[in-house]
Design a protein around this motif. Structure first.
Motif, PDB file in Angstrom:
ATOM      1  N   ASP A   1      43.809  47.587  32.910  1.00  0.00           N
ATOM      2  CA  ASP A   1      45.308  47.547  32.820  1.00  0.00           C
ATOM      3  C   ASP A   1      45.595  46.424  33.950  1.00  0.00           C
ATOM      4  O   ASP A   1      46.689  45.767  33.642  1.00  0.00           O
ATOM      5  CB  ASP A   1      45.664  48.782  33.301  1.00  0.00           C
ATOM      6  CG  ASP A   1      45.382  49.824  32.036  1.00  0.00           C
ATOM      7  OD1 ASP A   1      44.998  49.495  30.833  1.00  0.00           O
ATOM      8  OD2 ASP A   1      45.820  51.214  32.284  1.00  0.00           O
ATOM      9  N   MET A   2      44.989  46.454  34.977  1.00  0.00           N
ATOM     10  CA  MET A   2      45.405  45.383  36.289  1.00  0.00           C
ATOM     11  C   MET A   2      45.102  44.178  35.578  1.00  0.00           C
ATOM     12  O   MET A   2      45.790  43.054  35.908  1.00  0.00           O
ATOM     13  CB  MET A   2      44.732  45.760  37.433  1.00  0.00           C
ATOM     14  CG  MET A   2      45.206  44.938  38.508  1.00  0.00           C
ATOM     15  SD  MET A   2      46.876  45.037  38.909  1.00  0.00           S
ATOM     16  CE  MET A   2      47.008  46.638  39.328  1.00  0.00           C
ATOM     17  N   ILE A   3      44.008  43.866  35.059  1.00  0.00           N
ATOM     18  CA  ILE A   3      43.604  42.388  34.573  1.00  0.00           C
ATOM     19  C   ILE A   3      44.658  42.122  33.381  1.00  0.00           C
ATOM     20  O   ILE A   3      45.109  40.901  33.477  1.00  0.00           O
ATOM     21  CB  ILE A   3      42.241  42.458  33.754  1.00  0.00           C
ATOM     22  CG1 ILE A   3      41.067  42.403  35.065  1.00  0.00           C
ATOM     23  CG2 ILE A   3      41.737  41.211  33.086  1.00  0.00           C
ATOM     24  CD1 ILE A   3      39.642  42.607  34.527  1.00  0.00           C
ATOM     25  N   ALA A   4      45.115  43.018  32.585  1.00  0.00           N
ATOM     26  CA  ALA A   4      46.220  42.795  31.660  1.00  0.00           C
ATOM     27  C   ALA A   4      47.408  42.136  32.161  1.00  0.00           C
ATOM     28  O   ALA A   4      48.138  41.136  32.001  1.00  0.00           O
ATOM     29  CB  ALA A   4      46.398  43.844  30.637  1.00  0.00           C
TER      30      ALA A   4
ATOM     31  N   ARG B   1      36.184  39.948  36.592  1.00  0.00           N
ATOM     32  CA  ARG B   1      36.171  41.371  36.278  1.00  0.00           C
ATOM     33  C   ARG B   1      34.713  41.711  36.775  1.00  0.00           C
ATOM     34  O   ARG B   1      33.915  41.645  36.020  1.00  0.00           O
ATOM     35  CB  ARG B   1      36.301  41.538  34.600  1.00  0.00           C
ATOM     36  CG  ARG B   1      36.797  42.920  34.376  1.00  0.00           C
ATOM     37  CD  ARG B   1      36.048  44.147  34.608  1.00  0.00           C
ATOM     38  NE  ARG B   1      36.436  45.389  34.238  1.00  0.00           N
ATOM     39  CZ  ARG B   1      35.900  46.598  34.565  1.00  0.00           C
ATOM     40  NH1 ARG B   1      34.778  46.796  35.249  1.00  0.00           N
ATOM     41  NH2 ARG B   1      36.493  47.526  33.866  1.00  0.00           N
ATOM     42  N   LEU B   2      34.489  42.130  37.846  1.00  0.00           N
ATOM     43  CA  LEU B   2      33.248  42.576  38.321  1.00  0.00           C
ATOM     44  C   LEU B   2      32.868  44.151  37.510  1.00  0.00           C
ATOM     45  O   LEU B   2      33.808  45.219  37.698  1.00  0.00           O
ATOM     46  CB  LEU B   2      33.400  42.881  39.713  1.00  0.00           C
ATOM     47  CG  LEU B   2      31.937  43.266  40.549  1.00  0.00           C
ATOM     48  CD1 LEU B   2      31.018  42.273  40.248  1.00  0.00           C
ATOM     49  CD2 LEU B   2      32.327  43.794  42.066  1.00  0.00           C
ATOM     50  N   SER B   3      31.893  44.317  36.768  1.00  0.00           N
ATOM     51  CA  SER B   3      31.631  45.380  36.107  1.00  0.00           C
ATOM     52  C   SER B   3      30.084  45.818  36.351  1.00  0.00           C
ATOM     53  O   SER B   3      29.277  45.072  36.984  1.00  0.00           O
ATOM     54  CB  SER B   3      31.760  45.204  34.769  1.00  0.00           C
ATOM     55  OG  SER B   3      30.877  44.143  33.997  1.00  0.00           O
ATOM     56  N   GLY B   4      29.869  47.206  35.843  1.00  0.00           N
ATOM     57  CA  GLY B   4      28.771  47.759  35.812  1.00  0.00           C
ATOM     58  C   GLY B   4      27.759  47.262  34.417  1.00  0.00           C
ATOM     59  O   GLY B   4      28.345  46.861  33.689  1.00  0.00           O
ATOM     60  N   ASN B   5      26.428  47.759  34.541  1.00  0.00           N
ATOM     61  CA  ASN B   5      25.606  47.575  33.455  1.00  0.00           C
ATOM     62  C   ASN B   5      25.983  48.065  32.084  1.00  0.00           C
ATOM     63  O   ASN B   5      25.839  47.632  31.054  1.00  0.00           O
ATOM     64  CB  ASN B   5      24.146  48.156  33.700  1.00  0.00           C
ATOM     65  CG  ASN B   5      23.713  47.152  35.038  1.00  0.00           C
ATOM     66  OD1 ASN B   5      23.960  46.125  35.225  1.00  0.00           O
ATOM     67  ND2 ASN B   5      22.679  47.963  35.554  1.00  0.00           N
ATOM     68  N   THR B   6      26.863  49.566  31.928  1.00  0.00           N
ATOM     69  CA  THR B   6      27.169  50.085  30.910  1.00  0.00           C
ATOM     70  C   THR B   6      28.501  49.781  30.178  1.00  0.00           C
ATOM     71  O   THR B   6      28.965  50.053  29.445  1.00  0.00           O
ATOM     72  CB  THR B   6      27.150  51.569  31.054  1.00  0.00           C
ATOM     73  OG1 THR B   6      28.086  51.919  32.361  1.00  0.00           O
ATOM     74  CG2 THR B   6      25.488  52.005  31.456  1.00  0.00           C
ATOM     75  N   TYR B   7      29.120  48.880  31.341  1.00  0.00           N
ATOM     76  CA  TYR B   7      30.577  48.620  30.686  1.00  0.00           C
ATOM     77  C   TYR B   7      30.684  47.699  29.760  1.00  0.00           C
ATOM     78  O   TYR B   7      30.036  46.500  29.786  1.00  0.00           O
ATOM     79  CB  TYR B   7      31.328  47.806  32.102  1.00  0.00           C
ATOM     80  CG  TYR B   7      32.756  47.482  31.653  1.00  0.00           C
ATOM     81  CD1 TYR B   7      33.874  48.117  31.593  1.00  0.00           C
ATOM     82  CD2 TYR B   7      32.946  45.860  31.455  1.00  0.00           C
ATOM     83  CE1 TYR B   7      35.024  47.592  31.227  1.00  0.00           C
ATOM     84  CE2 TYR B   7      33.960  45.355  31.286  1.00  0.00           C
ATOM     85  CZ  TYR B   7      35.255  46.256  30.984  1.00  0.00           C
ATOM     86  OH  TYR B   7      36.637  45.851  30.675  1.00  0.00           O
TER      87      TYR B   7
ATOM     88  N   VAL C   1      40.044  41.870  27.526  1.00  0.00           N
ATOM     89  CA  VAL C   1      39.592  41.698  28.754  1.00  0.00           C
ATOM     90  C   VAL C   1      38.958  40.305  28.939  1.00  0.00           C
ATOM     91  O   VAL C   1      38.937  39.460  29.548  1.00  0.00           O
ATOM     92  CB  VAL C   1      38.537  42.885  29.200  1.00  0.00           C
ATOM     93  CG1 VAL C   1      38.039  42.630  30.553  1.00  0.00           C
ATOM     94  CG2 VAL C   1      39.524  43.944  29.486  1.00  0.00           C
ATOM     95  N   ARG C   2      37.970  40.111  27.839  1.00  0.00           N
ATOM     96  CA  ARG C   2      37.186  38.930  27.739  1.00  0.00           C
ATOM     97  C   ARG C   2      38.062  37.675  27.688  1.00  0.00           C
ATOM     98  O   ARG C   2      37.615  36.512  28.191  1.00  0.00           O
ATOM     99  CB  ARG C   2      36.256  38.923  26.460  1.00  0.00           C
ATOM    100  CG  ARG C   2      34.981  39.898  26.850  1.00  0.00           C
ATOM    101  CD  ARG C   2      34.066  39.473  25.725  1.00  0.00           C
ATOM    102  NE  ARG C   2      32.844  40.184  25.802  1.00  0.00           N
ATOM    103  CZ  ARG C   2      31.655  40.283  26.698  1.00  0.00           C
ATOM    104  NH1 ARG C   2      31.818  39.008  27.316  1.00  0.00           N
ATOM    105  NH2 ARG C   2      30.807  41.115  26.938  1.00  0.00           N
ATOM    106  N   ALA C   3      39.244  37.890  26.938  1.00  0.00           N
ATOM    107  CA  ALA C   3      40.158  36.704  26.777  1.00  0.00           C
ATOM    108  C   ALA C   3      41.025  36.533  28.222  1.00  0.00           C
ATOM    109  O   ALA C   3      41.295  35.213  28.508  1.00  0.00           O
ATOM    110  CB  ALA C   3      41.172  36.944  25.739  1.00  0.00           C
ATOM    111  N   ALA C   4      41.053  37.387  29.032  1.00  0.00           N
ATOM    112  CA  ALA C   4      41.839  37.277  30.400  1.00  0.00           C
ATOM    113  C   ALA C   4      41.013  36.962  31.545  1.00  0.00           C
ATOM    114  O   ALA C   4      41.572  36.529  32.426  1.00  0.00           O
ATOM    115  CB  ALA C   4      42.698  38.625  30.454  1.00  0.00           C
ATOM    116  N   ALA C   5      39.855  37.488  31.399  1.00  0.00           N
ATOM    117  CA  ALA C   5      38.865  37.330  32.473  1.00  0.00           C
ATOM    118  C   ALA C   5      37.547  36.933  32.369  1.00  0.00           C
ATOM    119  O   ALA C   5      36.984  37.064  31.341  1.00  0.00           O
ATOM    120  CB  ALA C   5      39.091  38.586  33.467  1.00  0.00           C
ATOM    121  N   THR C   6      36.928  36.503  33.641  1.00  0.00           N
ATOM    122  CA  THR C   6      35.321  36.277  33.318  1.00  0.00           C
ATOM    123  C   THR C   6      34.587  37.625  33.790  1.00  0.00           C
ATOM    124  O   THR C   6      35.057  38.042  34.874  1.00  0.00           O
ATOM    125  CB  THR C   6      34.963  35.301  34.363  1.00  0.00           C
ATOM    126  OG1 THR C   6      35.694  33.824  33.978  1.00  0.00           O
ATOM    127  CG2 THR C   6      33.385  34.721  34.558  1.00  0.00           C
TER     128      THR C   6
END
Length: 441
Positions: free
Chosen positions: A69-72, A85-91, A97-102
């Motif tokens: 939501d914050m990225i949006a 967008r720092l994420s975990g292995n299962t995310y 999100v892909r369109a808005a952030a790396t």
């Protein structure tokens, strides 16, 4: 209290003060926010302010949904910023999100990003690196041990959250940690302020969610030392039905009361029952379906000509997961085709969400005693502060008597500040308000 005609100016002035504090060199700043006061708006504006001052801030949220939501919000407000967008292995990122952030699983994957957003649990796995600023969103939901694990990643922090909400949830007995300076069950903001008492604490003064019928009561019950005002005045928000009522006069009377006063207590006969009281839960489901049956129309500052409410505009809030399961079944039993789309959840999962109409199964309904869980002020605060138009509480008669005969008996511990307001007092304030808008079922 702020007059609603000056609400926007007051909110903007508060934000300007916070940004000025950030430029003044403070190690930490705490921003207390009432329900619907624009925490996300502040976070987005503060992040942009830091980038404009050549900082590379990180944003720490508590759940993946909050991060997304914050990225949006960030990408909508600052479309030219490179967001990580720092994420975990299962995310699994959504297309939005892909369109808005790396998206990256390691901090080295995001070195070119101007802002990096991730959950506190993910930031705790980052082994090295240091940033000038961290913005900690929903910081009152962060446990103190989690803050300790990530504090080495930043020099200064902006802690933004709602002090009236539920504390971090624990599944084990907490007696072993009570009174200790490293109690992991206490939220991070409280522990940080205990160790840094000179930290400036600011408040957002306006709730843009709660109507003028609700803000004074919620403030009195849960925020007595930091009162706030509604951003809308009398008459700005209203509800009415497109069709006449027939058949269930008790439901219609409750809804008419709620639509007029902003509050209603749908009170069933006094009886001691288990928490899976089917009659009470079915009454909550029937009220929700009745709103859809009669085509409720809501008018507000966003929809001046009115808008027909749908199932996604209504929620039923409960204290326990088994109650939520029964409420979903009860909605199916109403026969309305869209009733199963009405949100049903516990207070823990409803935090941060917003609806036009909130229907609450009171945690103390039908109980013989008042336990600390059911008296928790944060739980009742969440349940009674999600609405933009009206809040309907469904309960069995006798809650004020239960409160009078079961005052708080929680032990007092050394080096532990008394929680204020406590759940007993908050419940009394809410029940006094609801008693003026009571409908016998």
């Amino acid at each position: 209290m702020i007059d609603h005609t000056n609400a926007a100016e007051a909110a903007d002035a508060a934000t300007t003060t916070i940004l000025t504090d950030m430029d003044a060199g403070h190690r930490a700043i705490v921003v207390d926010s009432p329900p619907g006061a624009g925490k996300s708006t502040l976070v987005v504006r503060a992040a942009g302010h830091l980038v404009d001052h050549d900082e590379q801030p990180i944003i720490v949220a508590q759940t993946n949904n909050q991060v997304d939501d914050m990225i949006a919000r960030l990408s909508a407000e600052h479309p030219k910023l490179n967001i990580g967008r720092l994420s975990g292995n299962t995310y699994v990122p959504t297309p939005a999100v892909r369109a808005a952030a790396t998206v990256g699983q390691k901090i080295t994957d995001l070195t070119g990003c101007q802002i990096i957003v991730g959950t506190s649990a993910k930031w705790a796995t980052v082994p090295d690196g240091r940033y000038g600023w961290a913005i900690l969103d929903e910081s009152y939901q962060m446990r103190s041990d989690m803050l300790l694990r990530i504090v080495a990643r930043f020099d200064r922090g902006l802690f933004v959250g709602d002090p009236g909400q539920l504390d971090p949830f624990t599944m084990v007995g907490t007696e072993r940690w009570i009174g200790l300076p490293h109690d992991p069950t206490v939220n991070g903001v409280t522990v940080m302020l205990d160790h840094n008492p000179t930290t400036p604490v600011r408040q957002l003064p306006v709730s843009w969610r709660l109507p003028d019928t609700a803000a004074p009561t919620v403030a009195d019950a849960f925020y007595p030392e930091a009162l706030f005002s509604s951003g809308t005045g009398p008459g700005t928000r209203a509800m009415e039905f497109r069709t006449a009522g027939f058949g269930r006069t008790d439901l219609d009377e409750t809804l008419a009361t709620a639509f007029t006063a902003g509050w209603a207590l749908h009170e069933l006969p006094r009886r001691h029952v288990p928490r899976t009281d089917g009659e009470t839960i079915q009454a909550a489901a029937d009220l929700a379906a009745r709103i859809l049956d009669r085509g409720a129309v809501a008018t507000c500052e966003r929809h001046c000509d009115g808008r027909v409410l749908t199932a996604t505009d209504i929620a039923i809030g409960v204290a326990h997961r088994d109650q939520a399961d029964l409420a979903r079944i009860a909605l199916s039993n109403t026969g309305h085709p869209h009733a199963p789309n009405i949100a049903v959840d516990t207070a823990n999962r409803l935090q941060g969400r917003e609806y036009d109409v909130m229907i609450v199964v009171h945690p103390l309904s039908g109980r013989r005693d008042a336990t600390s869980f059911h008296l928790e002020a944060g739980r009742l605060c969440v349940l009674t502060s999600r609405h933009r138009q009206a809040c309907i509480v469904v309960a069995r008669e006798g809650i004020p008597d239960l409160l009078d005969t079961h005052p708080s008996t929680e032990p007092v511990h050394l080096r532990v500040a008394a929680k204020f307001p406590d759940g007993w007092e908050a419940n009394q304030v809410i029940m006094e308000k609801l008693g003026k808008h009571r409908v016998a079922a």
